[in-house]
Motif scaffolding. Structure first.
Motif, PDB file in Angstrom:
ATOM      1  N   MET A   1      -1.742   6.463  -2.189  1.00 17.45           N
ATOM      2  CA  MET A   1      -1.748   5.699  -0.946  1.00 17.45           C
ATOM      3  C   MET A   1      -0.694   6.234   0.026  1.00 17.45           C
ATOM      4  SD  MET A   1      -4.071   3.239  -1.236  1.00 17.45           S
ATOM      5  CE  MET A   1      -3.590   1.941  -0.117  1.00 17.45           C
TER       6      MET A   1
ATOM      7  N   HIS B   1       0.820  -1.214   0.000  1.00 15.79           N
ATOM      8  CA  HIS B   1       0.000   0.000   0.000  1.00 15.79           C
ATOM      9  C   HIS B   1       0.854   1.265   0.000  1.00 15.79           C
ATOM     10  CE1 HIS B   1      -4.079  -1.769   1.549  1.00 15.79           C
ATOM     11  NE2 HIS B   1      -3.753  -2.161   0.334  1.00 15.79           N
TER      12      HIS B   1
ATOM     13  N   ASP C   1      -5.343  -0.281   7.521  1.00  8.69           N
ATOM     14  CA  ASP C   1      -3.913   0.007   7.632  1.00  8.69           C
ATOM     15  C   ASP C   1      -3.574   0.456   9.050  1.00  8.69           C
ATOM     16  OD1 ASP C   1      -3.404  -0.464   4.875  1.00  8.69           O
ATOM     17  OD2 ASP C   1      -4.056   1.564   4.382  1.00  8.69           O
TER      18      ASP C   1
ATOM     19  N   SER D   1      -5.860   5.334  -4.272  1.00 10.19           N
ATOM     20  CA  SER D   1      -7.147   4.847  -3.785  1.00 10.19           C
ATOM     21  C   SER D   1      -8.230   5.847  -4.155  1.00 10.19           C
ATOM     22  CB  SER D   1      -7.118   4.668  -2.266  1.00 10.19           C
ATOM     23  OG  SER D   1      -8.428   4.399  -1.773  1.00 10.19           O
TER      24      SER D   1
END
Length: 333
Positions: free
Chosen positions: A252, A200, A278, A205
């Protein structure tokens, strides 16, 4: 009585032989997945894939994150069988058109181009599942600066169902227990989950995946209190409340969005994990230790990431007589 004992011994011996054959067959199928599988049958395959990935990333470096993510999403649905590459039909909505995958997955044309070139010189030899696994590896090398060997020999699956994505792919709202279980279902450990989550650090996103943390987190506090205030302000500028623009995206990792590094873990330490899944890694004592280790020892994380990617690529693979070699990655034969 002697004859009866002899018969029982013969039966036991036969059963042992059957068991041995089953074990050997299982080993034989696993042995089909090996580094350099195409060295003799299609020696240029890996070079072609790397060349197409290189050309794709020259046009848009964001394709690296797309290909790594695509490989992950492929392996978590029916194993690493290339099913994520199959197009929908009038009678079936395929994985790629699930709301989880569309429009977040990118880079399908890179796989198509590599497949077309390989088919031109090695017809019916190299699977789409292998091309995707190799493309993910090459993406890691080109944006992360480190490499690993990919065992190949996968076959392609014949089934792709959008409905299967919802129960198998981790949502951005998952907590540590949910993430751990989802990865465990695929034979991956909690540490491997934390390690692979580091992907990530690249890519983007859509605002719709996390804007609930900015505006609708709870009735008492519209903003997620675990989200760094300055970062939240920045995200709100990029993702205005009430916007109906579904194409709004953010990186991200705003610091190094195109470099596969350990910045993801530094972001978590500073409460700048984009998804709540996350940031959740900092709330569990075990995963928090791993987050700290990965943030402070980038070389260690790279080594673990490479190993975890190899293990990920072996989830539920089809080998031997199972599956097929698709002529077109988008369509079953």
């Amino acid at each position: 009585m002697g004859l009866g004992r002899h018969t029982r011994m013969s039966t036991l011996t036969a059963l042992l032989w059957i068991l041995m054959i089953l074990v050997l067959n299982a080993f034989h199928l696993k042995a089909h997945l090996q580094v350099g599988f195409y060295d003799q049958s299609c020696g240029l395959a890996e070079l072609i894939v790397k060349d197409e990935v290189r050309k794709g990333l020259m046009k848009d470096v964001g394709f690296a994150a797309g290909l790594i993510r695509m490989h992950f999403h492929d392996c978590f649905i029916r194993g690493c069988d290339g099913s994520v590459l199959i197009d929908s039909t009038a009678l079936n909505i395929a994985e790629k058109d699930s709301s989880i995958n569309n429009p977040s997955l990118r880079g399908f044309e890179i796989i198509d181009n590599a497949k077309a070139r390989i088919e031109a010189i090695c017809k019916g030899v190299v699977s789409c599942a292998d091309i995707l696994a190799l493309a993910a590896r090459d993406s890691v090398q080109m944006v992360g600066g480190f490499c690993y060997d990919v065992p190949t020999g996968r076959k392609d699956g014949r089934v792709s169902l959008a409905v299967e994505t919802f129960a198998n792919l981790p949502p951005p709202t998952a907590d540590v227990n949910q993430l751990t279980q989802i990865f465990a279902n695929k034979g991956l450990t909690q540490e491997e989950m934390v390690t692979l989550s580091g992907a990530h650090t690249i890519g983007r996103s859509h605002c719709t995946s996390f804007n609930y943390r900015l505006y609708n987190f709870s009735t008492e506090n519209g903003q997620d209190p675990t989200l760094d205030a300055a970062y939240a302000t920045q995200l709100k500028q990029q993702c205005p409340q009430g916007s109906t623009n579904a194409s709004l995206v953010v990186p991200m990792d705003p610091i190094s969005p195109f470099v596969l590094d350990s910045g993801y873990y530094m972001n978590i330490l500073f409460n700048r994990g984009l998804f709540s899944s996350d940031q959740a890694l900092s709330k569990d004592s075990t995963t928090a230790i791993q987050v700290n280790q990965n943030a402070r020892n980038p070389c260690l994380w790279r080594s673990k990431f490479a190993s975890a990617m190899v293990k990920l690529g072996q989830v539920g693979v089809l080998t031997g007589n199972a599956g097929e070699i698709r002529a077109n990655c988008r369509v079953i034969n």
